[in-house]
Write a protein that holds these residues in place. Structure first.
Motif, PDB file in Angstrom:
ATOM      1  N   ALA A  61       0.832  -1.209   0.000  1.00 58.02           N
ATOM      2  CA  ALA A  61       0.000   0.000   0.000  1.00 58.02           C
ATOM      3  C   ALA A  61       0.869   1.263   0.000  1.00 58.02           C
ATOM      4  CB  ALA A  61      -0.936  -0.007   1.201  1.00 58.02           C
ATOM      5  N   GLN A  62       1.932   1.275   0.771  1.00 56.21           N
ATOM      6  CA  GLN A  62       2.792   2.458   0.790  1.00 56.21           C
ATOM      7  C   GLN A  62       3.548   2.616  -0.525  1.00 56.21           C
ATOM      8  OE1 GLN A  62       5.086   3.067   4.369  1.00 56.21           O
ATOM      9  NE2 GLN A  62       3.294   2.716   5.666  1.00 56.21           N
ATOM     10  N   THR A  63       3.899   1.508  -1.142  1.00 57.81           N
ATOM     11  CA  THR A  63       4.577   1.584  -2.439  1.00 57.81           C
ATOM     12  C   THR A  63       3.642   2.151  -3.501  1.00 57.81           C
ATOM     13  OG1 THR A  63       6.022  -0.254  -1.828  1.00 57.81           O
ATOM     14  CG2 THR A  63       5.844   0.260  -4.166  1.00 57.81           C
ATOM     15  N   LEU A  64       2.389   1.701  -3.522  1.00 59.86           N
ATOM     16  CA  LEU A  64       1.470   2.238  -4.529  1.00 59.86           C
ATOM     17  C   LEU A  64       1.108   3.695  -4.231  1.00 59.86           C
ATOM     18  CD1 LEU A  64      -1.878   2.310  -3.723  1.00 59.86           C
ATOM     19  CD2 LEU A  64      -1.463  -0.119  -3.728  1.00 59.86           C
ATOM     20  N   SER A  76       2.500  17.722  -2.173  1.00 56.53           N
ATOM     21  CA  SER A  76       2.563  17.180  -0.818  1.00 56.53           C
ATOM     22  C   SER A  76       1.794  15.866  -0.804  1.00 56.53           C
ATOM     23  CB  SER A  76       1.969  18.172   0.181  1.00 56.53           C
ATOM     24  OG  SER A  76       0.608  18.402  -0.106  1.00 56.53           O
ATOM     25  N   PRO A  77       2.022  15.045   0.224  1.00 55.11           N
ATOM     26  CA  PRO A  77       1.322  13.746   0.270  1.00 55.11           C
ATOM     27  C   PRO A  77      -0.187  13.921   0.288  1.00 55.11           C
ATOM     28  CG  PRO A  77       3.041  13.848   1.930  1.00 55.11           C
ATOM     29  CD  PRO A  77       2.908  15.223   1.353  1.00 55.11           C
ATOM     30  N   LYS A  78      -0.869  13.051  -0.408  1.00 56.68           N
ATOM     31  CA  LYS A  78      -2.323  13.081  -0.470  1.00 56.68           C
ATOM     32  C   LYS A  78      -2.867  11.813   0.179  1.00 56.68           C
ATOM     33  CE  LYS A  78      -6.062  13.808  -3.747  1.00 56.68           C
ATOM     34  NZ  LYS A  78      -6.447  13.848  -5.133  1.00 56.68           N
ATOM     35  N   ILE A  79      -3.899  11.959   0.955  1.00 50.92           N
ATOM     36  CA  ILE A  79      -4.481  10.831   1.662  1.00 50.92           C
ATOM     37  C   ILE A  79      -5.175   9.894   0.687  1.00 50.92           C
ATOM     38  CG2 ILE A  79      -6.234  10.156   3.351  1.00 50.92           C
ATOM     39  CD1 ILE A  79      -5.684  12.863   4.710  1.00 50.92           C
ATOM     40  N   GLY A  80      -4.953   8.609   0.892  1.00 49.41           N
ATOM     41  CA  GLY A  80      -5.635   7.574   0.141  1.00 49.41           C
ATOM     42  C   GLY A  80      -6.121   6.511   1.104  1.00 49.41           C
ATOM     43  N   PHE A  81      -7.066   5.723   0.669  1.00 50.55           N
ATOM     44  CA  PHE A  81      -7.662   4.704   1.526  1.00 50.55           C
ATOM     45  C   PHE A  81      -7.510   3.334   0.877  1.00 50.55           C
ATOM     46  CE2 PHE A  81      -9.856   8.705   2.154  1.00 50.55           C
ATOM     47  CZ  PHE A  81      -9.734   8.868   3.522  1.00 50.55           C
ATOM     48  N   LEU A  82      -6.954   2.402   1.607  1.00 49.93           N
ATOM     49  CA  LEU A  82      -6.844   1.027   1.139  1.00 49.93           C
ATOM     50  C   LEU A  82      -8.234   0.415   1.205  1.00 49.93           C
ATOM     51  CD1 LEU A  82      -4.983  -1.343   0.319  1.00 49.93           C
ATOM     52  CD2 LEU A  82      -4.769  -1.852   2.750  1.00 49.93           C
ATOM     53  N   LEU A  83      -8.776   0.040   0.056  1.00 50.15           N
ATOM     54  CA  LEU A  83     -10.116  -0.552   0.019  1.00 50.15           C
ATOM     55  C   LEU A  83     -10.070  -2.047   0.277  1.00 50.15           C
ATOM     56  CD1 LEU A  83     -11.710   1.255  -3.050  1.00 50.15           C
ATOM     57  CD2 LEU A  83     -12.026   1.748  -0.618  1.00 50.15           C
ATOM     58  N   PHE A 117      -3.893  -2.073  -8.321  1.00 52.49           N
ATOM     59  CA  PHE A 117      -2.487  -2.365  -8.590  1.00 52.49           C
ATOM     60  C   PHE A 117      -2.213  -3.847  -8.437  1.00 52.49           C
ATOM     61  CE2 PHE A 117      -2.191   2.084  -7.638  1.00 52.49           C
ATOM     62  CZ  PHE A 117      -1.084   2.538  -8.332  1.00 52.49           C
ATOM     63  N   GLU A 118      -1.316  -4.335  -9.263  1.00 49.70           N
ATOM     64  CA  GLU A 118      -0.750  -5.653  -9.093  1.00 49.70           C
ATOM     65  C   GLU A 118       0.554  -5.436  -8.319  1.00 49.70           C
ATOM     66  OE1 GLU A 118       0.034  -9.429 -11.952  1.00 49.70           O
ATOM     67  OE2 GLU A 118       0.617  -7.474 -12.740  1.00 49.70           O
ATOM     68  N   ASN A 130       2.369 -11.690  -3.297  1.00 51.16           N
ATOM     69  CA  ASN A 130       1.709 -10.946  -4.370  1.00 51.16           C
ATOM     70  C   ASN A 130       0.239 -10.746  -4.023  1.00 51.16           C
ATOM     71  OD1 ASN A 130       1.558 -13.908  -5.116  1.00 51.16           O
ATOM     72  ND2 ASN A 130       0.107 -13.039  -6.584  1.00 51.16           N
ATOM     73  N   ALA A 131      -0.336  -9.713  -4.611  1.00 53.13           N
ATOM     74  CA  ALA A 131      -1.754  -9.405  -4.397  1.00 53.13           C
ATOM     75  C   ALA A 131      -2.191  -8.359  -5.402  1.00 53.13           C
ATOM     76  CB  ALA A 131      -1.988  -8.870  -2.990  1.00 53.13           C
ATOM     77  N   THR A 132      -3.496  -8.269  -5.576  1.00 52.56           N
ATOM     78  CA  THR A 132      -4.093  -7.131  -6.258  1.00 52.56           C
ATOM     79  C   THR A 132      -4.613  -6.220  -5.148  1.00 52.56           C
ATOM     80  OG1 THR A 132      -4.721  -8.482  -8.151  1.00 52.56           O
ATOM     81  CG2 THR A 132      -5.886  -6.380  -7.872  1.00 52.56           C
ATOM     82  N   VAL A 133      -4.185  -4.977  -5.171  1.00 54.94           N
ATOM     83  CA  VAL A 133      -4.534  -4.029  -4.118  1.00 54.94           C
ATOM     84  C   VAL A 133      -5.377  -2.909  -4.714  1.00 54.94           C
ATOM     85  CG1 VAL A 133      -3.641  -2.463  -2.347  1.00 54.94           C
ATOM     86  CG2 VAL A 133      -2.394  -4.574  -2.880  1.00 54.94           C
ATOM     87  N   ASN A 134      -6.503  -2.633  -4.084  1.00 58.39           N
ATOM     88  CA  ASN A 134      -7.414  -1.584  -4.538  1.00 58.39           C
ATOM     89  C   ASN A 134      -7.418  -0.435  -3.533  1.00 58.39           C
ATOM     90  OD1 ASN A 134      -8.392  -3.224  -6.756  1.00 58.39           O
ATOM     91  ND2 ASN A 134      -9.398  -4.436  -5.182  1.00 58.39           N
ATOM     92  N   ALA A 135      -7.408   0.780  -4.070  1.00 55.97           N
ATOM     93  CA  ALA A 135      -7.361   1.960  -3.211  1.00 55.97           C
ATOM     94  C   ALA A 135      -8.271   3.057  -3.762  1.00 55.97           C
ATOM     95  CB  ALA A 135      -5.930   2.467  -3.096  1.00 55.97           C
ATOM     96  N   TYR A 136      -8.554   3.999  -2.885  1.00 52.09           N
ATOM     97  CA  TYR A 136      -9.414   5.135  -3.212  1.00 52.09           C
ATOM     98  C   TYR A 136      -8.707   6.395  -2.751  1.00 52.09           C
ATOM     99  CZ  TYR A 136     -13.547   8.211  -2.812  1.00 52.09           C
ATOM    100  OH  TYR A 136     -14.448   9.242  -2.912  1.00 52.09           O
ATOM    101  N   GLN A 137      -8.525   7.346  -3.661  1.00 52.44           N
ATOM    102  CA  GLN A 137      -7.904   8.612  -3.312  1.00 52.44           C
ATOM    103  C   GLN A 137      -8.830   9.732  -3.795  1.00 52.44           C
ATOM    104  OE1 GLN A 137      -4.051   9.803  -5.054  1.00 52.44           O
ATOM    105  NE2 GLN A 137      -3.374  10.045  -2.948  1.00 52.44           N
ATOM    106  N   PRO A 138      -9.755  10.128  -2.916  1.00 51.79           N
ATOM    107  CA  PRO A 138     -10.735  11.133  -3.336  1.00 51.79           C
ATOM    108  C   PRO A 138     -10.112  12.517  -3.476  1.00 51.79           C
ATOM    109  CG  PRO A 138     -10.968  10.682  -1.006  1.00 51.79           C
ATOM    110  CD  PRO A 138      -9.945   9.706  -1.539  1.00 51.79           C
TER     111      PRO A 138
END
Length: 153
Positions: A61-64, A76-83, A117-118, A130-138
């Motif tokens: 999550a931090q890498t993506l 600057s860093p923008k908040i995102g949410f790991l879905l 992301f893969e 490995n995983a598929t990771v989904n996130a939301y960055q409004p």
């Protein structure tokens, strides 16, 4: 090139779990980061003498999140949410003390706020997770801050 992760990730130490951005390749849609497992890491478990394998999801999550920073030319860093993640597989019981792991996040899908992301974690060139990771960055992430969410923790 050396990057200051405090300027890229919406976390403060000790919650920044990756140590270094190794490669940023926006043309091919991926970033690679690394982390070395040491006893001073926040999730270090003395009984395991390492970090539990489930923390690999946060490494991913931090890498993506780094990818997002560069994709949108953020100042600057923008908040995102790991879905969530799909099919997180890790062949390790733990991330071992003293080892350096490479984390790769490659964008699969994006509609500007939702992204998939893969992700892979490598140990000496071999995929160990490995995983598929989904996130939301409004766009309006600051509204979450007003409601009591603290993204810089």
């Amino acid at each position: 090139m050396e990057y200051n992760l405090e300027n890229i990730l919406p976390h403060n130490h000790p919650m920044i779990l990756i140590d270094k951005l190794e490669e940023v390749n926006m043309e091919e849609g991926y970033v690679c980061a690394s982390t070395t497992i040491t006893p001073d890491k926040i999730f270090f478990d003395n009984t395991l003498d390492g970090i539990d394998s489930y923390v690999g999801i946060e490494f991913m999550a931090q890498t993506l999140a780094c990818f997002s920073y560069f994709k949108f030319n953020q100042k600057s860093p923008k908040i995102g949410f790991l879905l969530g993640t799909r099919s997180y597989k890790c062949s390790l019981e733990k991330f071992e003390t003293g080892k350096t792991y490479l984390i790769k996040a490659k964008e699969l899908y994006s509609d500007s706020e939702l992204v998939s992301f893969e992700c892979f974690i490598y140990n000496d060139g071999e995929v160990v997770a490995n995983a598929t990771v989904n996130a939301y960055q409004p766009d309006n992430a600051e509204e979450f801050l007003k409601t009591g969410f603290k993204g810089n923790e």
